[in-house]
Design an enzyme around this catalytic site. Structure first.
Site, mmCIF file in Angstrom:
data_model
loop_
_atom_site.group_PDB
_atom_site.id
_atom_site.type_symbol
_atom_site.label_atom_id
_atom_site.label_comp_id
_atom_site.label_asym_id
_atom_site.label_seq_id
_atom_site.Cartn_x
_atom_site.Cartn_y
_atom_site.Cartn_z
ATOM 1 N N HIS A 171 2.008 -3.078 -5.483
ATOM 2 C CA HIS A 171 1.303 -2.148 -4.736
ATOM 3 C C HIS A 171 -0.113 -2.226 -5.370
ATOM 4 O O HIS A 171 -0.200 -1.856 -6.718
ATOM 5 C CB HIS A 171 1.956 -0.535 -4.683
ATOM 6 C CG HIS A 171 2.062 -0.113 -5.927
ATOM 7 N ND1 HIS A 171 1.297 0.826 -6.656
ATOM 8 C CD2 HIS A 171 3.225 0.206 -6.536
ATOM 9 C CE1 HIS A 171 1.668 1.516 -7.688
ATOM 10 N NE2 HIS A 171 2.908 0.833 -7.611
ATOM 11 N N GLU A 228 1.576 3.322 -1.695
ATOM 12 C CA GLU A 228 2.808 3.374 -2.316
ATOM 13 C C GLU A 228 3.254 4.565 -3.100
ATOM 14 O O GLU A 228 4.171 5.106 -3.129
ATOM 15 C CB GLU A 228 3.075 2.109 -3.393
ATOM 16 C CG GLU A 228 4.461 2.055 -3.830
ATOM 17 C CD GLU A 228 4.699 2.744 -5.301
ATOM 18 O OE1 GLU A 228 5.893 2.583 -5.881
ATOM 19 O OE2 GLU A 228 4.124 3.381 -5.783
ATOM 20 N N HIS A 237 1.395 6.944 -14.535
ATOM 21 C CA HIS A 237 1.018 7.992 -14.040
ATOM 22 C C HIS A 237 0.240 9.343 -14.447
ATOM 23 O O HIS A 237 0.199 10.230 -14.355
ATOM 24 C CB HIS A 237 2.227 8.953 -13.204
ATOM 25 C CG HIS A 237 2.571 8.104 -11.993
ATOM 26 N ND1 HIS A 237 3.036 8.876 -10.769
ATOM 27 C CD2 HIS A 237 3.126 6.827 -11.754
ATOM 28 C CE1 HIS A 237 3.523 7.867 -9.799
ATOM 29 N NE2 HIS A 237 3.504 6.707 -10.561
#
Length: 338
Positions: free
Chosen positions: A64, A202, A313
């Site tokens: 992604h 994604e 993240h």
């Protein structure tokens, strides 16, 4: 050797979910001449195809393009920006971070109250993202609106760099590492059709892959990721998920998919034959595009192989280049065995 410059270029580019255009342009320039054709579909999936004329089962390589980030949702009268999160981000990693906003690349910082001015109760709680603002150095809403628009993306202002002999840090390594790996693998020669699905969105629900596998539905698909590593001193071995430096990560199961047992067994045998270090993902968390690809039409056999990455993240992540190289070697040899 790993194409460090390509990884750097992809990591430094901005591609918040729904805003993958800059990443797409880099990938176009990299795969041009190594594939037969490429296209961008309505969801901004970038799809490159190679050797479709061969009457053999199609193999898909998937990664992604998008990254977690923020989006502008409003302005205060004093010229601060209000924002929402795009994808899963822990509020604790946001305060005090430098950001870049929109196509004009406006610079900003996520505002934080100095500890000297905080009440004791404030020090013991995490401020929520909905209560945070971005400071772009102006004094009014009117000034801010001349520079920034509602709906502009907000990316983390982080540059890719080498940290030690084998480790590098940068943003968006989930999943620009997968994008770089597929780009390098496409330059190899194989005797079967390959479809590279560089998917969009994604991070907000596997949206791109949900439609991306329909036009060129494969029989086998390999999703290549940058995955969780929590190999810290205070984490139990069985909860570390993966360990940076221990080789490619092979997924048995996560929250979204159970990978194909036969293909996974073959992948492990090849790793052992080549003496490529590998590890299994130990904590069955998260999800990948493979779960959507697997359910396309009559079903697709899927594998998930990943580079272990610390701090995904968040504004900055870390990986070991040897893990990247070994992932590339393992996937190429697996493909050549088909």
């Amino acid at each position: 050797m790993a194409n460090i410059e390509l990884i750097k270029k992809l990591s430094n580019s901005f591609g918040i979910s729904g805003f993958e255009d800059e990443v797409i342009e880099i990938l176009k320039s990299e795969v041009r001449g190594y594939v037969d054709s490429f296209e961008v579909d309505p969801l901004k999936n970038f799809i490159a195809v190679k050797s479709l004329e061969l009457a053999k089962p199609i193999v898909m390589l998937n990664a992604h393009m998008d990254e977690v980030g923020l989006i502008v949702k409003g302005f205060t009268s004093e010229g601060y920006l209000k924002f929402s999160k795009v994808g899963g981000i822990d509020d604790r990693v946001l305060l005090g971070k430098r950001v870049v906003i929109g196509k004009n690349r406006v610079k900003g910082v996520i505002a934080t109250v100095p500890i000297h001015l905080q009440e004791q109760s404030e020090r013991n709680r995490v401020e929520k993202a909905k209560d945070m603002v971005i400071d772009i150095g102006v004094k009014s809403k009117e000034e801010a609106e001349k520079l920034v628009s509602l709906g502009d993306f907000v990316g983390f202002d982080v540059k890719f760099e080498q940290l030690s002999e084998n480790t590098f840090v940068g943003k968006a390594l989930d999943d620009r590492l997968g994008c770089a790996l597929i780009t390098e693998i496409l330059k190899e020669k194989f005797n079967f059709p390959i479809v590279a699905l560089f998917s969009s969105q994604e991070e907000i629900g596997l949206r791109g892959a949900t439609v991306g596998a329909f036009k060129y539905t494969p029989q086998i698909s390999i999703t290549i990721e940058g995955t969780i590593s929590a190999d810290f001193p205070d984490v139990s071995d069985h909860e570390k998920c993966t360990t940076v430096g221990n080789g490619p990560v092979i997924t048995i199961k996560d929250n979204s998919v159970i990978t194909d047992h036969e293909l996974r067994g073959k992948l492990v045998k090849i790793a052992e034959k080549l003496k490529v270090p590998y590890q299994f993902k130990q904590v069955f968390v998260g999800g990948t595009d493979s779960s959507r690809i697997q359910l396309t039409k009559a079903g697709v056999k899927v594998l998930v192989v990943a580079v272990p990455v610390r701090y995904i993240h968040s504004p900055i992540s870390l990986f070991n280049i040897n893990d990247y190289e070994n992932t590339k070697k393992l996937i190429i040899e697996f493909l050549k065995s088909l």
